[in-house]
Scaffold this motif. Sequence first.
Motif, PDB file in Angstrom:
ATOM      1  N   GLU A  51      30.810  42.054  34.928  1.00  0.00           N
ATOM      2  CA  GLU A  51      31.198  41.868  36.225  1.00  0.00           C
ATOM      3  C   GLU A  51      30.942  40.175  36.421  1.00  0.00           C
ATOM      4  N   LEU A  54      33.226  37.360  34.558  1.00  0.00           N
ATOM      5  CA  LEU A  54      34.624  37.995  35.133  1.00  0.00           C
ATOM      6  C   LEU A  54      34.893  36.894  36.815  1.00  0.00           C
ATOM      7  N   LYS A  55      33.800  37.356  37.359  1.00  0.00           N
ATOM      8  CA  LYS A  55      33.360  36.669  38.491  1.00  0.00           C
ATOM      9  C   LYS A  55      33.303  35.197  38.471  1.00  0.00           C
ATOM     10  N   ILE A  58      36.042  33.633  37.691  1.00  0.00           N
ATOM     11  CA  ILE A  58      37.244  33.346  39.123  1.00  0.00           C
ATOM     12  C   ILE A  58      36.569  32.503  39.932  1.00  0.00           C
ATOM     13  N   LYS A  62      39.798  29.173  40.242  1.00  0.00           N
ATOM     14  CA  LYS A  62      39.180  28.303  42.280  1.00  0.00           C
ATOM     15  C   LYS A  62      39.428  27.728  41.937  1.00  0.00           C
TER      16      LYS A  62
ATOM     17  N   ARG C 206      37.667  48.378  38.746  1.00  0.00           N
ATOM     18  CA  ARG C 206      37.384  46.946  39.144  1.00  0.00           C
ATOM     19  C   ARG C 206      37.453  46.102  38.416  1.00  0.00           C
ATOM     20  N   GLN C 207      36.551  45.742  37.288  1.00  0.00           N
ATOM     21  CA  GLN C 207      36.396  44.916  36.626  1.00  0.00           C
ATOM     22  C   GLN C 207      38.048  44.445  36.364  1.00  0.00           C
ATOM     23  N   GLN C 209      40.801  45.219  37.397  1.00  0.00           N
ATOM     24  CA  GLN C 209      41.751  44.133  38.799  1.00  0.00           C
ATOM     25  C   GLN C 209      41.174  42.638  38.568  1.00  0.00           C
ATOM     26  N   PHE C 210      39.585  42.734  38.567  1.00  0.00           N
ATOM     27  CA  PHE C 210      39.572  40.927  38.700  1.00  0.00           C
ATOM     28  C   PHE C 210      40.138  40.207  37.164  1.00  0.00           C
ATOM     29  N   GLN C 211      40.626  41.924  36.265  1.00  0.00           N
ATOM     30  CA  GLN C 211      40.824  40.568  35.042  1.00  0.00           C
ATOM     31  C   GLN C 211      42.201  40.211  35.132  1.00  0.00           C
ATOM     32  N   GLU C 213      43.130  39.465  37.648  1.00  0.00           N
ATOM     33  CA  GLU C 213      43.349  38.868  39.028  1.00  0.00           C
ATOM     34  C   GLU C 213      42.730  37.563  37.956  1.00  0.00           C
ATOM     35  N   ILE C 214      42.500  38.024  37.065  1.00  0.00           N
ATOM     36  CA  ILE C 214      41.986  36.321  36.766  1.00  0.00           C
ATOM     37  C   ILE C 214      43.566  34.956  35.224  1.00  0.00           C
TER      38      ILE C 214
END
Lengths: 71, 228, 224
Positions: A51, A54-55, A58, A62, C206-207, C209-211, C213-214
Motif C-alpha cells: 500500500e 502504491l501511494k 501515485i 501526480k 483497493r490496492q 484500484q490504486f494500481q 490509477e497508477i
Amino acid sequence: MYALMLLQASADDAVLREMERLQRNFTFLNSGLWVAWLILVVYVLMMVSRERKLKREIAGLKAMLEDKPRS
Amino acid sequence: MMAFVRQVLVIMAKDLRAELRTKEAINASLSFALVVLLLFSFAFDPSEETTREISGGLLWIVFAFAGTLLLNRSFARELNNDCLDALISAPISGAALFLGKALANYVLVLAVELIALPLFGVFYNVRWTSQFWQLMMVIALATWGMTVTGTMFSALTVNIRLREVMLPILNFPILIPALLGAMQLTSALVAGKPIAADNDAWLKMLIGFDVMYTAVSVFLVETVLVGG
Amino acid sequence: MRDKILYIIGAVALILLARDMYLITGFPAEANQGAIFKIIFFHVPMAITALTCAMVAFVASILFLITKNFQYDALAVAVTEVGLAFLAGNLITGSIWGRVAWGIWWAWDARLTSALVCWLLYAGYLMLRNAIEEPTQRATFAAVFSIFAFIDVPIVIFSIKWWRTQHPQPVFWGGGSFPPDWSAVFGWQMLAILLVGVVFTAVRLRQEQFQREIDSLRRMAHAL
C-alpha cells in the motif's frame, strides 16, 4: 514389598511420561497458534508495504503530471 | 460440420508437416526422454522387483516432461513472421485452430511415448505387453488430457516472459489427477493385472478429465486467442 | 465511508478472535489427542475460508470474461491471494498437528496432499499474472486459468482420496471427538476468520484500484 516398589516406580514412570506427553502436546499447540497468527500478521505487513509503495508511486506521478503542463 | 472437420485436419496437417520438416521439437523431446530413462537407472536398481512396481510413475514422469518440450513449441513456432496473427485472422474458428493444434501435438507426443515405451521395457526388463490394448487405451486417454490442457496453456503462455518455465508450472498441477490415475493404471497393467473393479474408477476419472477439459478448452479458446 | 465499514468489520473480527483465543485456551484438553486438538479452531476455518475464496475467484473470473469489467478481475486476484495466505496457514497448522498426532511433519494424508496441490495451482495463477504485462491480456488469461484451476479442485480432492484409500493407510484423521460446548465457539471462530478474509480482500481490492490509477496516470504522463 519389592514388587510393590516396582509397581510404584513404573506408575511414577507412567505419570512422568504422560506429563511429558501433555507438555509436548501443549508446546506444539502453542507454536501452532503462534504460526497461525504469524501468517496473518505477515500477510498484513505485506499488504501495508505494498500500500505504501502504491501511494508513493501515485504521489510521484501526480507531482510529475502537475509539473509538466507548466513547463 | 464437415467444413469444421476439414479445417481441423488442415491445421493438424500443417503443424505435423512443419514439425516433421525441422524435427527440432521431436528430436529434443526424444533425446530428453532417453536421458531421463537412463538417469532413472542410477536412481533405482533397474533389476530390482520394486522398480517394476513404480514403473507407472517413472514412465509418466518421462512422458510428462518429454511432452512438455513438444507442447512448448506448439504455439511458439507461430511467433516467427507473425504467423500467429495470420492464423487468428484466418477464416476459421478458434475451436478449429485449437483442436487442430491439439491433435497434431497428440500425434507427436504419442509418437515419442510409443518409442520410449519399448525402450523402457528393454532397459528395465519389464514385460509391458501382457495387457497391451488396455495399456494403449490408458496411454491414449491420459495423453489426450495432457495435450489438451498443454495446448491451451501453450496458447496462454506464448506471448509472455519465461514461456518455457511457465508452461510446466501451470500444466503439471492441473494434470496431477490425470497423471496420478495414469500412473496407478500403468503400474497395474505393466505388472500384468487387467483393469478390474478395484481400479476402474481411475479409468472413469481419466475419461471425465478428458471430456471436461476438452469442452472447457474449446469453449474458452476463442477468448484466449482474441485476448492475446 | 467504505473505510469506516472496513475498520468496523476488522475490529469485530479482532474482538471475536481475541475472545475465542481466551475461550479456547480455557478449554480442557481433548480426551484422545490432548491439547493439540485445539488447533482445529484455526486449521479448519482457514481451510473453509480458502475454499470460499477459490469459489469467489471462479465466479469473478467467469463474470470478468462475460462483462470485461476490470472490477471482477481485481476481485479475482484479491480473493486468490487471500485464499493462498489462508491455505498456507491451513497447511502449516496441519503439519504441526501431524507432527504430534502422527510423529512426522508430513504424512501423505489425502487432505494435506490435496491442499498442497490446490496451493500450487493457485500459486501458478499469481505467477501467470506476474508474467503478463498488458492489463487486458493479463486479466483474460488469468480468468481462463482460474476457471481451469477451479474445475481441477474437486477432481484433485477425489482422486487423491482414492489414491490414499488404495494404499495401506499409516495414519487416520479420526481419533478426536468434538465436545458439544465447543461447537458454538467453533462457529464464532469460523465467522471471525471469514471476516478477517473479507477485510483482507477489501484492502487488497483497493490496492488493485490504486494500481489501475497508477497505470492511467502513467498513460497520461506518456501522452504529455
